[in-house]
Enzyme design. Structure first.
Site: not given
Length: 520
Positions: A188, A291
């Protein structure tokens, strides 16, 4: 946002010596011995690959390190705070997802607050181990859908963030009998993670990371996994991944962006770096890549580039929970790791509902999104969650329709279980700590919750009627969201706290406050 080079310098020394990282403070490590010794070794899979084989959904799948053997990749729902909750996970699983993560839980809040656990953690029955006391919410009933199919929320990885081994371990003990693995978040990049010193802001503290992961690996009855970001230094990234593997984790998820590569100006993830991590670890553990996905076509292409055993999506699933559906067929899944650009050129046109940040969609696609939202709402009826989570999902799933019909978007923004829409019969108002911030929550009676869902159902019907009344099927025009200035040079409406622009609610202004990580 730069890295602490002084802290990283000692790890760079390992690159020259070729020595593995060794913790000096881990209570489980003896001098010169980095082997992980499980307390309940008989209850755990013998190896990461035994574990991976056990969670693969396809009964014919064969995950193996041997070259040339057929492998079925896992299609993974990523962890999203307040967004990857049970009904949403079940919806994604209906359409091709084969593994899902819970939302990221704050370990301290989860360990200390039964209310926090009750609000944020729920799953279906069929726990992998014998039941034990838990403050979570295991949905023991109504796991069968209207068509008789069983909605199964497994395999499930429960994710935690934190910075203290004992606290993270205490939190994980509440869920270890209701999930297949416990995941630790080291990825994060948001400001709230920096302030709380967790997530990717632990990347410079390998000693602490080792101690947390090793404690979980030794003490828990289920395997431990981790989710990381990369450094801009390839050699350091490979050593970092090696260090994480040596703590005893069974699966590693690699997000191909650095900590500072985030926000509206983020650059594409480095898939080549993910592949290098996969190659460097030499098949010692399964790797999930993360991603660079906008449509379903990107998933098999990225699997081919990275060579990984699974692919994780997060934000793309918020726009379209059915993103994995075209990859769900066995024929596609079998050759997905070997798909090339030439193969994809012969594939059908993408049917994914794409990001509203970048694309406009035609009416047929918008109607498809409305049907998806309706299906999600029916799951919420069977597996109740906070109405705030539902609203956040609608803002994403129905974004393209809201662009065409802004009055409906404003209705949703104003909708509240405390408002006149559903009455005022509130059982309890309380404040609960969530990721270090105070948030107001409302616990309502069943009839209030049902009334709220009925109002949202009517909202979907009204929005569908508005769509069908249009005279064309073309993509919606993009609304101007900049702050307008009046004839006298004064702002028509003050931009307050980034939430409202010229009378319309900016649904993305509070992304970080909501805790939604839009970078996955």
């Amino acid at each position: 946002m730069v890295y602490d080079e002084a802290a990283l310098s000692k790890y760079r020394g390992l690159l020259d010596s070729g020595e593995p990282f060794r913790s000096r403070t881990c209570r489980y490590c003896s001098s010169g011995n980095t082997a992980v010794k499980h307390i309940n070794s008989k209850k755990k899979p013998k190896s990461p690959w035994d574990f991976w084989n056990s969670i693969v959904c396809s009964p014919t799948a064969s995950h193996t390190r041997a070259e040339g053997r057929k492998r079925t990749p896992m299609y993974v729902v990523g962890p999203m705070v307040d967004q990857s909750e049970l009904p949403f996970r079940l919806l994604c699983r209906r359409y091709g997802a084969t593994l899902a993560y819970t939302p990221m839980f704050h370990a301290k809040s989860f360990a200390q607050s039964a209310h926090y656990r009750q609000r944020y953690f729920s799953t279906t029955t069929f726990p992998p181990h014998s039941a034990m006391e838990s403050g979570g919410n295991v949905a023991a009933n109504d796991s069968t859908s209207n068509d008789g199919a069983l909605d199964n929320d497994h395999p499930l990885f429960a994710q935690f963030c934190g910075n203290d081994p004992e606290t993270v371990l205490a939190a994980a003990r509440h869920v270890e009998d209701y999930c297949e693995a416990v995941d630790f978040n080291i990825g994060c990049p948001q400001g709230i993670a920096r302030r709380g010193h967790y997530g990717s802001f632990l990347m410079e503290d390998w000693e602490l990371l080792h101690n947390i992961l090793h404690a979980l690996a030794v003490e828990l009855r289920v395997p431990v996994t981790a989710k990381m970001r990369i450094f801009d230094d390839e050699a350091l990234t490979l050593k970092y991944a090696e260090m994480l593997r040596d703590t005893g984790i069974y699966v590693l998820c690699v997000h191909g962006r650095t900590r500072e590569n985030k926000g509206q100006q983020q650059q594409p993830a480095d898939l080549r770096m993910i592949r290098r991590v996969h190659e460097h670890l030499r098949g010692s553990i399964p790797i999930i890549a993360n991603g660079n996905v906008l449509t379903f076509e990107d998933v098999p292409r990225n699997l081919a580039i990275t060579g990984c055993e699974g692919y994780m999506c997060a934000e793309p699933l918020l726009w379209d929970p059915k993103l994995f559906a075209p990859l769900a067929s066995s024929s596609t899944a079998e050759f997905a790791p070997n798909i090339t650009d030439s193969t994809l050129s012969t594939s059908p046109a993408p049917s994914t509902v794409r990001s509203g940040r970048l694309f406009a969609e035609s009416r047929p696609t918008r109607l498809k999104a409305l049907a998806t939202a309706s299906e999600y709402l029916e799951l919420v009826r069977r597996f109740p969650v906070d109405i705030g989570f539902v609203k956040a999902h609608f803002f994403k799933m129905l974004y393209h329709s809201y662009e065409m019909h802004p009055a409906h978007q404003q209705w949703l923004a104003n909708f509240s279980i405390n408002g006149s829409n559903v009455g005022n019969d509130v059982v309890e108002n309380c404040a609960t700590s969530h990721c270090g911030e105070q948030r107001e929550t409302t616990v309502v009676g069943h009839h209030i919750f049902t009334a709220a869902l009925d109002a949202l159902t009517d909202h979907l019907h009204s929005l569908q009627k508005a769509e069908l009344s249009l005279e064309h099927d073309g993509p919606q025009p993009k609304r101007q969201r900049e702050l307008k200035v009046g004839e006298e040079g004064k702002e028509r409406q003050q931009l307050k706290n980034g939430r409202r622009v010229d009378g319309l609610t900016d649904t993305f202004a509070d992304d970080e406050t909501l805790g939604i990580d839009f970078l996955m």
